[in-house]
Design a protein around this motif. Sequence first.
Motif, mmCIF file in Angstrom:
data_model
loop_
_atom_site.group_PDB
_atom_site.id
_atom_site.type_symbol
_atom_site.label_atom_id
_atom_site.label_comp_id
_atom_site.label_asym_id
_atom_site.label_seq_id
_atom_site.Cartn_x
_atom_site.Cartn_y
_atom_site.Cartn_z
ATOM 1 N N MET A 132 0.838 -1.189 0.000
ATOM 2 C CA MET A 132 0.000 0.000 0.000
ATOM 3 C C MET A 132 0.880 1.250 0.000
ATOM 4 O O MET A 132 0.577 2.243 -0.675
ATOM 5 N N GLY A 133 1.999 1.164 0.743
ATOM 6 C CA GLY A 133 2.928 2.285 0.806
ATOM 7 C C GLY A 133 3.495 2.600 -0.568
ATOM 8 O O GLY A 133 3.595 3.772 -0.968
ATOM 9 N N ALA A 134 3.835 1.544 -1.317
ATOM 10 C CA ALA A 134 4.404 1.750 -2.656
ATOM 11 C C ALA A 134 3.371 2.426 -3.568
ATOM 12 O O ALA A 134 3.709 3.299 -4.371
ATOM 13 N N LYS A 135 2.102 2.024 -3.425
ATOM 14 C CA LYS A 135 1.050 2.610 -4.268
ATOM 15 C C LYS A 135 0.808 4.075 -3.898
ATOM 16 O O LYS A 135 0.647 4.918 -4.789
ATOM 17 N N HIS B 43 11.753 15.229 -1.402
ATOM 18 C CA HIS B 43 12.132 15.170 0.007
ATOM 19 C C HIS B 43 11.091 14.424 0.846
ATOM 20 O O HIS B 43 11.432 13.590 1.692
ATOM 21 N N ALA B 44 9.812 14.712 0.576
ATOM 22 C CA ALA B 44 8.753 14.031 1.329
ATOM 23 C C ALA B 44 8.800 12.526 1.069
ATOM 24 O O ALA B 44 8.623 11.717 1.988
ATOM 25 N N MET B 45 9.089 12.149 -0.175
ATOM 26 C CA MET B 45 9.129 10.720 -0.499
ATOM 27 C C MET B 45 10.353 10.027 0.092
ATOM 28 O O MET B 45 10.304 8.861 0.452
ATOM 29 N N MET B 46 11.438 10.790 0.227
ATOM 30 C CA MET B 46 12.609 10.237 0.894
ATOM 31 C C MET B 46 12.261 9.916 2.355
ATOM 32 O O MET B 46 12.641 8.873 2.887
ATOM 33 N N MET B 47 11.487 10.828 2.954
ATOM 34 C CA MET B 47 11.061 10.590 4.339
ATOM 35 C C MET B 47 10.151 9.370 4.418
ATOM 36 O O MET B 47 10.266 8.540 5.321
ATOM 37 N N LEU B 48 9.242 9.273 3.439
ATOM 38 C CA LEU B 48 8.320 8.132 3.431
ATOM 39 C C LEU B 48 9.094 6.819 3.267
ATOM 40 O O LEU B 48 8.829 5.834 3.966
ATOM 41 N N ASP B 49 10.087 6.824 2.357
ATOM 42 C CA ASP B 49 10.887 5.612 2.142
ATOM 43 C C ASP B 49 11.587 5.190 3.435
ATOM 44 O O ASP B 49 11.586 4.010 3.798
ATOM 45 N N ALA B 50 12.171 6.174 4.110
ATOM 46 C CA ALA B 50 12.889 5.860 5.349
ATOM 47 C C ALA B 50 11.928 5.324 6.410
ATOM 48 O O ALA B 50 12.227 4.352 7.112
ATOM 49 N N ALA B 51 10.730 5.947 6.479
ATOM 50 C CA ALA B 51 9.748 5.521 7.488
ATOM 51 C C ALA B 51 9.289 4.094 7.217
ATOM 52 O O ALA B 51 9.205 3.266 8.129
ATOM 53 N N LEU B 52 9.015 3.792 5.949
ATOM 54 C CA LEU B 52 8.528 2.450 5.617
ATOM 55 C C LEU B 52 9.636 1.413 5.760
ATOM 56 O O LEU B 52 9.380 0.266 6.157
ATOM 57 N N ALA C 142 4.446 11.189 6.699
ATOM 58 C CA ALA C 142 5.621 10.302 6.709
ATOM 59 C C ALA C 142 6.246 10.302 8.107
ATOM 60 O O ALA C 142 6.657 9.251 8.615
ATOM 61 N N SER C 143 6.295 11.481 8.742
ATOM 62 C CA SER C 143 6.831 11.558 10.111
ATOM 63 C C SER C 143 5.984 10.724 11.070
ATOM 64 O O SER C 143 6.506 10.041 11.951
ATOM 65 N N LYS C 144 4.666 10.791 10.866
ATOM 66 C CA LYS C 144 3.761 10.009 11.721
ATOM 67 C C LYS C 144 4.026 8.516 11.545
ATOM 68 O O LYS C 144 4.022 7.750 12.515
ATOM 69 N N ILE C 145 4.234 8.106 10.311
ATOM 70 C CA ILE C 145 4.512 6.691 10.051
ATOM 71 C C ILE C 145 5.798 6.284 10.766
ATOM 72 O O ILE C 145 5.880 5.225 11.392
ATOM 73 N N ALA C 146 6.794 7.166 10.707
ATOM 74 C CA ALA C 146 8.062 6.872 11.382
ATOM 75 C C ALA C 146 7.846 6.735 12.888
ATOM 76 O O ALA C 146 8.438 5.862 13.533
ATOM 77 N N GLU C 147 6.982 7.571 13.463
ATOM 78 C CA GLU C 147 6.694 7.463 14.907
ATOM 79 C C GLU C 147 6.101 6.102 15.243
ATOM 80 O O GLU C 147 6.426 5.488 16.258
ATOM 81 N N LYS C 148 5.203 5.624 14.378
ATOM 82 C CA LYS C 148 4.576 4.313 14.630
ATOM 83 C C LYS C 148 5.587 3.186 14.449
ATOM 84 O O LYS C 148 5.553 2.189 15.165
ATOM 85 N N ALA C 149 6.492 3.364 13.469
ATOM 86 C CA ALA C 149 7.535 2.350 13.261
ATOM 87 C C ALA C 149 8.447 2.292 14.482
ATOM 88 O O ALA C 149 8.871 1.219 14.912
ATOM 89 N N LEU C 150 8.723 3.462 15.046
ATOM 90 C CA LEU C 150 9.560 3.527 16.251
ATOM 91 C C LEU C 150 8.872 2.806 17.410
ATOM 92 O O LEU C 150 9.483 2.014 18.127
ATOM 93 N N TYR C 151 7.573 3.071 17.548
ATOM 94 C CA TYR C 151 6.808 2.402 18.612
ATOM 95 C C TYR C 151 6.826 0.886 18.405
ATOM 96 O O TYR C 151 7.038 0.108 19.338
ATOM 97 N N MET C 152 6.642 0.483 17.164
ATOM 98 C CA MET C 152 6.634 -0.945 16.877
ATOM 99 C C MET C 152 7.984 -1.577 17.221
ATOM 100 O O MET C 152 8.058 -2.640 17.828
ATOM 101 N N ALA C 153 9.052 -0.896 16.852
ATOM 102 C CA ALA C 153 10.386 -1.472 17.040
ATOM 103 C C ALA C 153 10.815 -1.458 18.500
ATOM 104 O O ALA C 153 11.434 -2.411 18.979
ATOM 105 N N THR C 154 10.482 -0.395 19.215
ATOM 106 C CA THR C 154 11.068 -0.230 20.549
ATOM 107 C C THR C 154 10.056 -0.107 21.679
ATOM 108 O O THR C 154 10.426 -0.181 22.843
#
Lengths: 251, 223
Positions: free
Chosen positions: B25-28, B132-141, B204-216
């Motif tokens: 879904m992220g790729a789409k 730039h926004a997509m770079m952030m999204l890539d990193a978050a995903l 994208a920042s929000k996604i990164a926050e959730k990824a952080l929560y998931m990981a740690t």
Amino acid sequence: MQKAIRVKALDVHYGRSRALKSVSMDIPERSVVALIGPSGCGKSTFLRCLNRMNDTVPGAKVEGDVEVDGHSVYRNGTDVVELRRQVGMVFQKPNPFPKSIRDNVLFGPRLHRRMDRAECDRVLESSLRRAAIWDEVKDRLDAPAMGLSGGQQQRLCIARALAVEPRILLMDEPCSALDPIATAKIEELIQDLKKELTVVMVTHNMQQAARASDYTGFFYLGELVEFGTTKQVFENPREKRTEDYVTGRFG
Amino acid sequence: MPEVRLMARQFHQDLDKLKDRVLEMGAKARLNVVEGVRSVVERDTELAERVILRGEELNRMDVEIERDALDLLALNQPVAQDLRTVGASLKIITYLDRIGRYGYDLAKMTKQLGAREPSGKKPVTLSLMADHAMMMLDAALSAYKDRDGAKARGVGPQDEVVDALYEQMFRTTVTTMLEDPRTITRGAHLILAARHLERCADNASKIAEKALYMATGERRLPV
């Protein structure tokens, strides 16, 4: 918070095998603690140390210390009968005596003191009420306890344990022989009981530990791997072994 | 307890599938934004049409993934990292749906602008913002995919760059509109487009926050 139980570097051997390895745990008053871990990890052994039930196991050797309300229970001169009055126990399989409901509940109090009729009735009713079974049995107090359903028998055993006014209640898989409705009743009861006393229970049901307890301890191979608030242990365990166990990735 | 392990293995396979679907879904969503922006910058109405057609697809994925995630919760009562993965996935698909929606809105804009306005200079700042926004999204995903807390932490601070580009875009467009009122319709659209991209970076920042929560298990509180 006041500590109901302090366990310090507890070691237990059965013959040559070491069942508990230097376990320390502080249990706050009026809380519910769940002990989880695979079979044979030492959680029942730990539970039995808290009221010296291991004394009766041949070959068991206990080192380290357990304090209940600030008093060391393994020092010389501890009155074990009094200790077990203060630290009651409920087992996996309901084990009522083959006597009437009334005699089951009053068995303990009568051993400890002389009671007149009025006091007997008072203790009987309050114990059965606290175990949330009064309404179901109040019209047949002299009927045999064996005639009750499994869930009722378990609550009767809890009433019997409560009748001697313990401060701590130990439960070794109290619901594993019960159906979900009886289980829900016991869990609700545990929530009521913690207003007055401390409950330590062993359970193999992870959801039960998550639902019913405030603190969770995870045992593995005789070691207390992790002890923390139930929320923390189930949402974000610190130890990889805990994570693997609670998520079913073990073995 | 072989059945228990079997059941747990099945559950973990299902959980991996859920993650794969979220990444798909992220790729789409990403493609929507990239092509949406390109359609605006290049005035490519055909490309815009393709993005619009994809709009429905993301919506459907959002519903399907949510359903699968809730099934996993209902049937397995996951805990610890597994629970955090399902929880994070549920939130992330909402952010992805929004990001995809911004791409869709950009494509709609291209169709509205059509050929009736003077095209003027190419709004390259929009492309920069999108990159730039997509770079952030890539990193978050990627942090989500690999449970990489450090990578997730790195995403938030980059939001400043997109914010700065938005400011810049806003000021220059307003200046152009003042100089030549014929550019007002176009300018208003461009500012809106820039705003969409700025929001993409926020998501994208929000996604990164959730990824952080998931990981740690660590939660970022809003400052």
